[in-house]
Design a protein around this motif. Structure first.
Motif, PDB file in Angstrom:
ATOM      1  N   GLN A 292      42.125  42.289  33.966  1.00  0.00           N
ATOM      2  CA  GLN A 292      43.125  42.635  32.991  1.00  0.00           C
ATOM      3  C   GLN A 292      44.694  41.912  33.383  1.00  0.00           C
ATOM      4  N   ASP A 293      44.379  41.430  34.693  1.00  0.00           N
ATOM      5  CA  ASP A 293      45.657  40.831  35.214  1.00  0.00           C
ATOM      6  C   ASP A 293      45.401  39.299  34.979  1.00  0.00           C
ATOM      7  N   GLY A 294      44.405  38.788  34.740  1.00  0.00           N
ATOM      8  CA  GLY A 294      44.044  37.415  34.526  1.00  0.00           C
ATOM      9  C   GLY A 294      43.505  36.764  35.720  1.00  0.00           C
ATOM     10  N   LYS A 295      43.069  37.422  36.852  1.00  0.00           N
ATOM     11  CA  LYS A 295      42.369  36.900  38.020  1.00  0.00           C
ATOM     12  C   LYS A 295      41.077  36.947  37.644  1.00  0.00           C
ATOM     13  N   GLU A 296      40.326  36.015  37.989  1.00  0.00           N
ATOM     14  CA  GLU A 296      38.809  35.561  37.881  1.00  0.00           C
ATOM     15  C   GLU A 296      38.211  36.144  38.908  1.00  0.00           C
ATOM     16  N   ILE A 297      37.201  36.753  38.823  1.00  0.00           N
ATOM     17  CA  ILE A 297      36.394  37.172  39.795  1.00  0.00           C
ATOM     18  C   ILE A 297      35.018  37.233  39.713  1.00  0.00           C
ATOM     19  N   HIS A 298      34.046  37.034  40.812  1.00  0.00           N
ATOM     20  CA  HIS A 298      32.753  36.934  40.552  1.00  0.00           C
ATOM     21  C   HIS A 298      31.850  38.422  40.893  1.00  0.00           C
ATOM     22  N   ILE A 299      31.249  38.650  40.029  1.00  0.00           N
ATOM     23  CA  ILE A 299      30.637  40.428  40.015  1.00  0.00           C
ATOM     24  C   ILE A 299      29.095  39.990  40.361  1.00  0.00           C
TER      25      ILE A 299
END
Length: 477
Positions: free
Chosen positions: A204-211
């Motif tokens: 939601q803060d725009g940070k891209e994460i790998h899940i």
């Protein structure tokens, strides 16, 4: 890739628990129940009634007390003839249980009224299952097929950048990657369960994460998905490290493959384990694959054992020169740098080498050496004097005839200054003519008496940018 977490343990325990367990969201709406609850109430998974924790005929407790104390006990009596199949109209079931407050809603445990001493066991079980869910480091959630979050734990909120499960529950998980969510739902319609799914989400803060996630679908009697339960793990750090390693490997692989030097790794016996195209070409192979079936010791059976022995003692060899035979038996000259690879016991197990084909230079050097030797033999064979000076007036060559006349060994003159070695020439026509030829870069011819006066010479001086070549002939009568 499988992600094993406490949440999976919780879910397995939830589904297989011998007591009834129900989960409600923070609004008091039923989100999940286990098989023991269905059996206890005499209902099927397709016939679950809508239950409101705070407005129903099942539960009877003080809501204010629950919110204040965090957990309350209750007792109820159910008419199974009204709730299930296969029961008489007035088959009553006495139940007791506990309701506990969780960060993401409420957990209800029920069982048929046991002896009072079992109540404490029920309370302990409830606290254990609640802690599984709340303290799990894996992000656990329940969502609608459209992605609306029904329930989640604190770890899920933290993974996606929310301050609390309550804040996270207001979001839609499909928004983190809309295309991937559509693909996920489509896959779940077929398999109902997906393990080790890897994807990229945007928080939601725009940070891209790998899940990495394990996802299970709950379906109705018609096979339609009613809920999606997921257990997600933030795999960003490992994925970034993997990508960095991959980029590094690709970079060095390109350097290895494109290097004009022949690079290889071989066993101690000489079998090629790895090599680049330059190595293959140096040794006469068309492909790397052909070179990998070769043994480098065949190129020079005497040099390889010698190099291996040196590597065992020294660890590396720099600038080793050797004449070798290619796979097609063409003779080549190579310059090699070798490094030994040792195991934990200090034994040499592999040889890493960097080979440069030096054949053309070596052949040119040999030709030059032969030409020089031939020229020396010619100059030494003539009966006239000949010597060469560099532009600093140092001797660089003196033939036998000149050395005999000067009475000095030719090797003793090499590298020495003419004016220091032959002081009798200073101030004579020899010095004046030599300097004039050097300064004006003009060929000069002159006649002059010898240093020892008893002879007369006809001299020719040939200048160049590197110095002077001096030829004299005895014309004494």
């Amino acid at each position: 890739m499988k992600v094993k977490s406490d949440c999976q343990t919780f879910r397995e325990a939830f589904n297989n628990a011998p007591i009834g367990m129900l989960l409600f969201n923070e609004r008091g709406k039923l989100t999940d129940l286990n098989q023991s609850t269905l059996k206890l109430l005499g209902i099927s998974s397709s016939n679950v009634p809508e239950i409101d924790l705070f407005d129903n005929s099942f539960f009877n407790f003080n809501k204010e007390k629950l919110m204040e104390e965090g957990m309350v006990n209750f007792q109820i009596q159910l008419n199974l003839g009204e709730t299930g199949e296969g029961f008489e109209l007035f088959d009553f079931l006495n139940l007791e249980g506990t309701v506990s407050v969780m960060d993401s809603g409420y957990l209800v445990l029920i069982q048929e009224s046991p002896l009072r001493e079992n109540s404490e066991e029920l309370r302990i079980s409830e606290e254990r299952y609640r802690s599984f869910f709340e303290e799990d480091l894996t992000g656990d959630f329940i969502a609608t097929p459209e992605g609306e979050l029904i329930e989640c734990n604190p770890a899920f909120a933290e993974i996606y950048g929310f301050s609390s499960p309550e804040e996270a529950s207001k979001s839609n998980i499909a928004d983190f990657n809309p295309a991937d969510w559509k693909d996920l739902i489509r896959d779940l319609e077929t398999t109902h369960k997906i393990q080790g799914r890897q994807t990229t989400h945007r928080r939601q803060d725009g940070k891209e994460i790998h899940i990495v996630s394990n996802v299970v679908a709950s379906v109705d009697e018609n096979g339609r998905i009613t809920q999606v339960k997921g257990y997600v793990y933030d795999d960003t750090e490992r994925k970034e490290a993997e990508e960095a390693l991959k980029r590094s490997e690709e970079k060095y692989r390109r350097l290895f493959d494109e290097d004009l030097t022949g690079d290889f790794i071989a066993t101690v016996e000489g079998d090629i384990l790895e090599c680049n195209l330059a190595f293959a070409e140096i040794y006469g192979f068309h492909t790397v694959e052909d070179a990998l079936n070769w043994n480098i010791s065949c190129s020079n059976p005497f040099d390889w054992p010698y190099m291996v022995t040196r590597l065992r003692n020294e660890g590396k060899i720099l600038g080793f020169q050797s004449w070798q035979r290619r796979s097609d038996f063409i003779r080549i000259h190579v310059v090699a740098n070798m490094v030994g690879i040792f195991d934990d016991s200090g034994d040499l197990i592999q040889v890493k080498g960097y080979i440069f084909n030096d054949t053309e230079r070596k052949q040119a050097e040999n030709r030059l050496e032969r030409d020089k030797k031939q020229l020396t033999q010619i100059l030494d064979s003539i009966q006239d004097g000949f010597m060469a000076l560099d532009n600093l007036w140092n001797f660089i060559y003196v033939n036998s005839c000149a050395a005999d006349y000067l009475g000095i060994d030719a090797d003793d003159l090499l590298g020495r200054n003419i004016w220091d070695s032959l002081p009798d020439c200073v101030g004579t026509i020899y010095e004046k003519s030599f300097r004039k030829a050097m300064n004006q870069q003009k060929v000069l011819h002159f006649k002059a008496p010898g240093i020892h006066k008893e002879k007369c010479f006809d001299c020719s001086v040939y200048p160049s940018s590197d110095g002077l070549s001096i030829y004299w002939r005895d014309i004494t009568k």
